[in-house]
Design a protein around this motif. Structure first.
Motif, PDB file in Angstrom:
ATOM      1  N   ASN A 165     -73.827 -85.976  -5.188  1.00 51.09           N
ATOM      2  CA  ASN A 165     -73.601 -87.427  -5.244  1.00 51.09           C
ATOM      3  C   ASN A 165     -73.335 -88.003  -3.861  1.00 51.09           C
ATOM      4  O   ASN A 165     -73.849 -89.072  -3.509  1.00 51.09           O
ATOM      5  N   MET A 184     -60.809 -80.289  -1.221  1.00 49.51           N
ATOM      6  CA  MET A 184     -61.488 -81.530  -0.851  1.00 49.51           C
ATOM      7  C   MET A 184     -60.551 -82.561  -0.225  1.00 49.51           C
ATOM      8  O   MET A 184     -61.009 -83.564   0.302  1.00 49.51           O
ATOM      9  N   MET A 227     -75.458 -90.841  -1.938  1.00 47.55           N
ATOM     10  CA  MET A 227     -74.883 -92.124  -1.507  1.00 47.55           C
ATOM     11  C   MET A 227     -75.096 -92.372  -0.022  1.00 47.55           C
ATOM     12  O   MET A 227     -75.411 -93.475   0.401  1.00 47.55           O
ATOM     13  N   LYS A 263     -68.479 -96.131  -2.241  1.00 42.65           N
ATOM     14  CA  LYS A 263     -68.280 -97.138  -3.282  1.00 42.65           C
ATOM     15  C   LYS A 263     -68.348 -98.551  -2.681  1.00 42.65           C
ATOM     16  O   LYS A 263     -68.945 -99.466  -3.265  1.00 42.65           O
ATOM     17  N   LEU A 290     -65.971 -90.877  -0.600  1.00 44.61           N
ATOM     18  CA  LEU A 290     -66.382 -91.458  -1.883  1.00 44.61           C
ATOM     19  C   LEU A 290     -66.079 -92.953  -1.923  1.00 44.61           C
ATOM     20  O   LEU A 290     -66.857 -93.754  -2.435  1.00 44.61           O
ATOM     21  N   ILE A 291     -64.911 -93.324  -1.383  1.00 44.90           N
ATOM     22  CA  ILE A 291     -64.521 -94.734  -1.398  1.00 44.90           C
ATOM     23  C   ILE A 291     -65.430 -95.564  -0.489  1.00 44.90           C
ATOM     24  O   ILE A 291     -65.826 -96.679  -0.833  1.00 44.90           O
ATOM     25  N   VAL A 299     -57.080 -91.754  -3.637  1.00 48.73           N
ATOM     26  CA  VAL A 299     -56.856 -92.900  -2.760  1.00 48.73           C
ATOM     27  C   VAL A 299     -56.767 -94.226  -3.524  1.00 48.73           C
ATOM     28  O   VAL A 299     -56.038 -95.131  -3.126  1.00 48.73           O
ATOM     29  N   ALA A 313     -60.749 -87.062  -7.217  1.00 51.89           N
ATOM     30  CA  ALA A 313     -60.844 -87.274  -5.767  1.00 51.89           C
ATOM     31  C   ALA A 313     -60.719 -88.768  -5.454  1.00 51.89           C
ATOM     32  O   ALA A 313     -60.009 -89.177  -4.547  1.00 51.89           O
ATOM     33  N   MET A 314     -61.389 -89.568  -6.262  1.00 52.76           N
ATOM     34  CA  MET A 314     -61.349 -91.018  -6.068  1.00 52.76           C
ATOM     35  C   MET A 314     -59.930 -91.543  -6.307  1.00 52.76           C
ATOM     36  O   MET A 314     -59.432 -92.381  -5.549  1.00 52.76           O
ATOM     37  N   PHE A 362     -62.050 -87.072   4.514  1.00 49.26           N
ATOM     38  CA  PHE A 362     -62.305 -86.042   3.516  1.00 49.26           C
ATOM     39  C   PHE A 362     -63.043 -86.643   2.312  1.00 49.26           C
ATOM     40  O   PHE A 362     -63.358 -87.834   2.316  1.00 49.26           O
ATOM     41  N   VAL A 363     -63.306 -85.790   1.299  1.00 46.56           N
ATOM     42  CA  VAL A 363     -64.136 -86.235   0.180  1.00 46.56           C
ATOM     43  C   VAL A 363     -63.668 -87.571  -0.438  1.00 46.56           C
ATOM     44  O   VAL A 363     -64.489 -88.472  -0.635  1.00 46.56           O
ATOM     45  N   PRO A 364     -62.363 -87.740  -0.739  1.00 44.72           N
ATOM     46  CA  PRO A 364     -61.972 -89.011  -1.368  1.00 44.72           C
ATOM     47  C   PRO A 364     -62.307 -90.225  -0.508  1.00 44.72           C
ATOM     48  O   PRO A 364     -62.834 -91.223  -1.005  1.00 44.72           O
ATOM     49  N   GLN A 365     -62.021 -90.125   0.790  1.00 43.45           N
ATOM     50  CA  GLN A 365     -62.281 -91.251   1.695  1.00 43.45           C
ATOM     51  C   GLN A 365     -63.782 -91.538   1.773  1.00 43.45           C
ATOM     52  O   GLN A 365     -64.201 -92.693   1.821  1.00 43.45           O
TER      53      GLN A 365
END
Ligand code: B12
Lengths: 338, 224
Positions: free
Chosen positions: B122, A198, B126, B83, B79-80, A157, A153-154, B74-77
Motif C-alpha cells: 500500500n 514499524m 501511495m 493520506k 501513512l498519514i 498518530v 499504525a495509523m 516511520f510507517v505511521p507518519q
C-alpha cells in the motif's frame, strides 16, 4: 540475578555460550505431524517439543510460535491453514466493541489452555537442565491483530487515545495469560512484538515498551525471565527495548539490519542479548558447513560480551533441514570464547 | 494569496501529514487547514491541477519517501502523509479523468498469491501515485490470472509484485514467469522484505527496490 542471567554469566565464565535456536516447526518432521494438528492438540504439540529436546537438547526451549492464540481467545476471526501457522486476517473492529471483549475470560479458551497445558507438560517431562519458555503476543502486536495492522499504525498518530486504550486492554489480557503460563511452569516468557518494528522510537515507547515495563514489574522479584522479541531492523528501538526492565532482548538477523555487537555496545550489560542467525538464509537453504561458518563468525563477534545467548533472529520455518539445526547446535556447543 | 505560497502550503501539509482541518495530527497544526482545504483553495485561485501535482504533491512525497528511507520518519507518519496526499488528490481526480492532466503512466501492483501482507504494498502504491503515476491496486493474494487480466486491459502498464513470506516467494516466481511469458515487454519490478536483487535476476524480473522511493526511481527511469 535471575536464573537466565545467572546461567548466561556462568557459561561465559567457563568460556561457553548458552545455545537456543527458536525452533518449533522443523520439529514437525520428527513426529510426522502438521502445524495445524500441533497448534490444536496438546499431546501432538508436546510430542514435537519432546522430540526436539531429545534430538538437540537446547538450553532454553519454547512451544511452537503462534501469534494468533490471544486474539483468537478474544474471539477474533482466525484461519487455520494446514501447513502454515494460524493467522488472524484483518476484520472490522470498533473501539466500542472493546467493552464486549473485556467480558471474555481468555482462560476458558481451548487453544489458549492448550498452550498452557503444553507448557505444563514441558515443565513436568522435559529434562530439568532445559529452561522452559513460553511465547506471548506483545501489547501493540495484539492490538494490531485486533484492529488491523495498518489501522493500528495509523492510530499511532491519528487516534492516540483509542490505541492507548486498546494496548492497555491487550496488556491486561496478556498479564492474565502470563500468570497461567508461569503457574504451569514457564521459567522464561518471551513477548513477541513483531508489528511494533514499524513504529518510531517515541511511539514504540508509548504503545509497547511502557506496557512491557508494567508486565516486568510483576516479575521483578521472581525467577521468571522476561524476554522482549521484535523482528525486523530494530536498531532504532533496542535502547527502548532494553530500557523497559526486561531481562533479555531477542533480535533479528544481520540481514534484517541488526548489528549485534553494536547493540551490545549501547545497551546495559545486565540485559541478555539473544540472537541472531538469519532464520531464512543459510540455515534454510545452505549446507551444514555454511551454517557452521556463519554461527562461528557470530560467536566470535560477540566474544567480548558476557551477556549473549546464541539463537536465531526469529522462528525457524518448517523447511529448515534438521542437519542444519544440528550443525548450529554443535557449533554453539563446541565453541570456546578466546 | 500568492500562487507560490499556496503550493508551499499544500506541500507543507502533505509532508507533515496534515490531512484536513479536523485532523488532530500533527499536534502543532491543530485547528489549521490541511491538504484538503488548501488544494481546494488553490484550484479556486486558478492554479493548474498539473502544477499542484508536480510542484506540491510530487515534491512533498519525494521528501517523505527520502525521510522514510533515512529512518527519520516511520510507517505511521508515512501513512498519514499518503493520506494527506490522497485528500489533495481527490480534488485533482476530475481533471485526470477528463484528460486535462496527463499521468506518467499506469502502475499495476499486488501482493502475490498466498500472501496477505499489504502495508508495504500500500505504501509503495501511495508514494508511486504521489509521484504522478496512476495506480491500479489488485489487493492481496493475487494469482497469475488476475495479473494477466489486468495487464491484458492495460498493455502499456508497469507491474509491481510484493511478497513478505519466504513461502510465497515461490509464487512470486511463478507469477513473474507467467507474466513474462505472455507479455515479455511489460516492465516488472518486485519488492518486499525477503526479496532482493539476486532474486530479481533469478525470476527474470526487471527491477527490484527495497522501498517506495526506489520504486519511484525505477518507474521514472522508464520514462526518462
Ligand atoms: C504486520 C505483519 C503481519 C500481518 C499483516 C497485516 C497486513 N495487513 O499486512 C498479519 C497478522 C496478517 C500477518 C500474518 C502472517 N505473517 Co506476518 N508479519 C507482519 C510484520 C510484523 C510486519 C510486516 C509489515 O507490514 N512491515 C512494514 C512494511 C512497511 O514493510 P514491508 O512490507 O517490508 O514493505 C516495505 C518494503 O519491503 C518495500 N516493498 C514492499 N512491497 C513492495 C513491492 C514493490 C514492487 C517494491 C518495489 C517494494 C516493496 O516497500 C515497503 C516500504 O518500505 C512482519 C514482521 C516484521 N517485523 O517485519 C511479519 C512477517 C512478515 N510475517 C511472518 C509470518 C510467518 C506470518 C504468518 C505466516 C504467520 C504469523 N507469524 O502470523 C502469517 C501469514 C499470513 C499470510 N498468508 O500472508 C514472517 C515472515 C517470515 C518469512 N520470511 O517467511 C514475518 C517476517 C514475521 C516473523 N519473523 O515471523 N503478518
Amino acid at each position: 540475578m535471575k536464573p537466565l542471567q545467572q546461567l548466561t554469566t556462568e557459561a561465559y565464565r567457563q568460556k561457553r555460550r548458552l545455545v537456543s535456536p527458536l525452533m518449533g516447526f522443523p520439529g514437525l518432521s520428527l513426529t510426522h505431524s502438521t502445524i495445524k494438528l500441533a497448534q490444536q492438540n496438546v499431546d501432538e504439540h508436546f510430542k514435537v517439543l519432546k522430540a526436539l529436546a531429545e534430538r538437540f537438547h537446547p538450553d532454553l526451549i519454547f512451544p511452537l510460535m503462534d501469534l494468533s492464540v490471544e486474539a483468537n481467545a478474544l474471539g477474533r476471526y482466525t484461519v487455520f491453514p494446514c501447513r502454515e501457522s494460524a493467522t488472524v486476517p484483518k476484520d472490522d473492529f470498533n473501539i466500542e466493541d472493546l467493552e464486549l471483549l473485556r467480558n471474555i475470560n481468555i482462560a476458558f479458551d481451548t487453544r489458549l489452555r492448550g498452550v498452557v497445558e503444553t507448557v505444563r507438560l514441558m515443565s513436568k517431562k522435559l529434562p530439568a537442565d532445559i529452561m522452559k519458555g513460553a511465547y506471548v503476543t506483545g501489547p501493540y502486536s495484539l492490538a494490531a491483530l485486533i484492529m488491523g495492522a495498518e489501522d493500528a499504525a495509523m492510530a499511532a498518530v491519528m487516534d492516540t487515545d483509542k490505541l492507548n486504550k486498546l494496548c492497555n486492554f491487550a496488556k491486561e489480557k496478556i498479564q492474565q495469560y502470563i500468570r497461567l503460563l508461569v503457574d504451569a511452569g514457564a521459567e522464561a516468557v518471551c513477548l513477541l512484538e513483531p508489528t511494533a518494528v514499524m513504529l518510531s522510537p517515541e511511539d514504540f515507547e508509548q504503545y509497547s515498551a511502557a506496557f512491557i515495563r508494567e508486565i516486568c514489574n510483576e516479575y521483578k522479584n521472581s525467577d521468571i525471565a522476561i524476554i522482549y522479541h521484535t523482528c525486523g531492523n530494530t536498531m532504532h528501538l533496542v535502547e527502548k527495548m532494553a530500557g523497559s526492565g526486561v531481562d533479555a532482548v531477542s533480535l533479528d538477523s544481520p540481514e534484517a539490519g541488526v548489528d549485534l555487537p553494536g547493540v551490545a555496545d549501547i545497551i546495559s550489560s545486565d540485559v541478555v542479548i539473544i540472537g541472531n542467525i538469519n532464520p531464512t538464509g543459510t540455515i534454510l537453504s545452505g549446507t551444514s558447513d555454511m551454517v557452521r561458518e556463519e554461527v562461528s563468525s557470530l560467536l566470535r563477534s560477540m566474544d567480548s560480551y558476557p551477556n549473549f545467548v546464541l539463537s536465531t533472529g526469529c522462528d525457524l520455518p518448517e523447511d529448515v533441514p534438521l542437519e542444519n539445526i544440528a550443525a548450529f547446535m554443535q557449533t554453539g556447543r563446541e565453541y570456546r570464547i578466546s | 494569496m500568492e500562487k507560490e505560497e499556496l503550493l508551499q502550503k499544500i506541500l507543507h501539509c502533505v509532508e507533515n501529514g496534515k490531512v484536513n482541518n479536523a485532523a488532530p495530527y500533527p499536534p502543532n497544526m491543530k485547528g489549521k487547514d490541511g491538504a484538503d482545504e488548501w488544494t481546494k483553495k488553490a484550484l479556486e485561485e486558478g492554479i493548474g491541477p498539473d502544477e499542484i501535482l508536480s510542484e506540491a504533491l510530487i515534491k512533498a512525497m519525494d521528501v517523505v519517501g527520502k525521510k522514510f528511507s533515512e529512518k527519520k520518519i516511520f510507517v505511521p507518519q508515512m501513512l498519514i502523509s499518503a493520506k494527506a496526499m490522497n485528500a489533495a488528490m481527490e480534488h485533482l481526480k476530475p481533471y485526470f479523468q477528463s484528460g486535462a492532466v496527463k499521468k506518467k503512466g499506469l502502475f499495476i501492483i499486488g501482493t502475490v498469491a498466498g500472501d496477505l501482507h499489504d502495508i508495504g504494498k500500500n505504501l509503495v502504491g501511495m508514494i508511486v501515485e504521489g509521484a504522478g503515476w496512476e495506480v491500479l491496486d489488485l489487493g492481496v493474494d493475487v494469482n497469475s490470472r488476475k495479473f494477466l487480466d489486468a495487464i491484458g486491459s492495460h498493455k502499456d502498464a508497469v507491474v509491481g509484485l510484493s511478497a513478505l513470506l519466504t513461502t510465497t516467494m515461490a509464487n512470486m516466481k511463478t507469477i513473474a514467469q507467467d507474466i513474462k511469458q505472455q507479455y515479455p515487454e511489460v516492465p516488472l519490478i518486485i519488492g518486499g522484505a525477503p526479496v532482493n536483487e539476486n532474486f530479481k535476476t533469478e525470476i527474470g524480473a526487471d527491477g527490484y527496490a527495497p522501498d517506495p522511493q526506489g520504486a519511484v526511481s525505477y518507474l521514472n527511469s522508464l520514462i526518462a
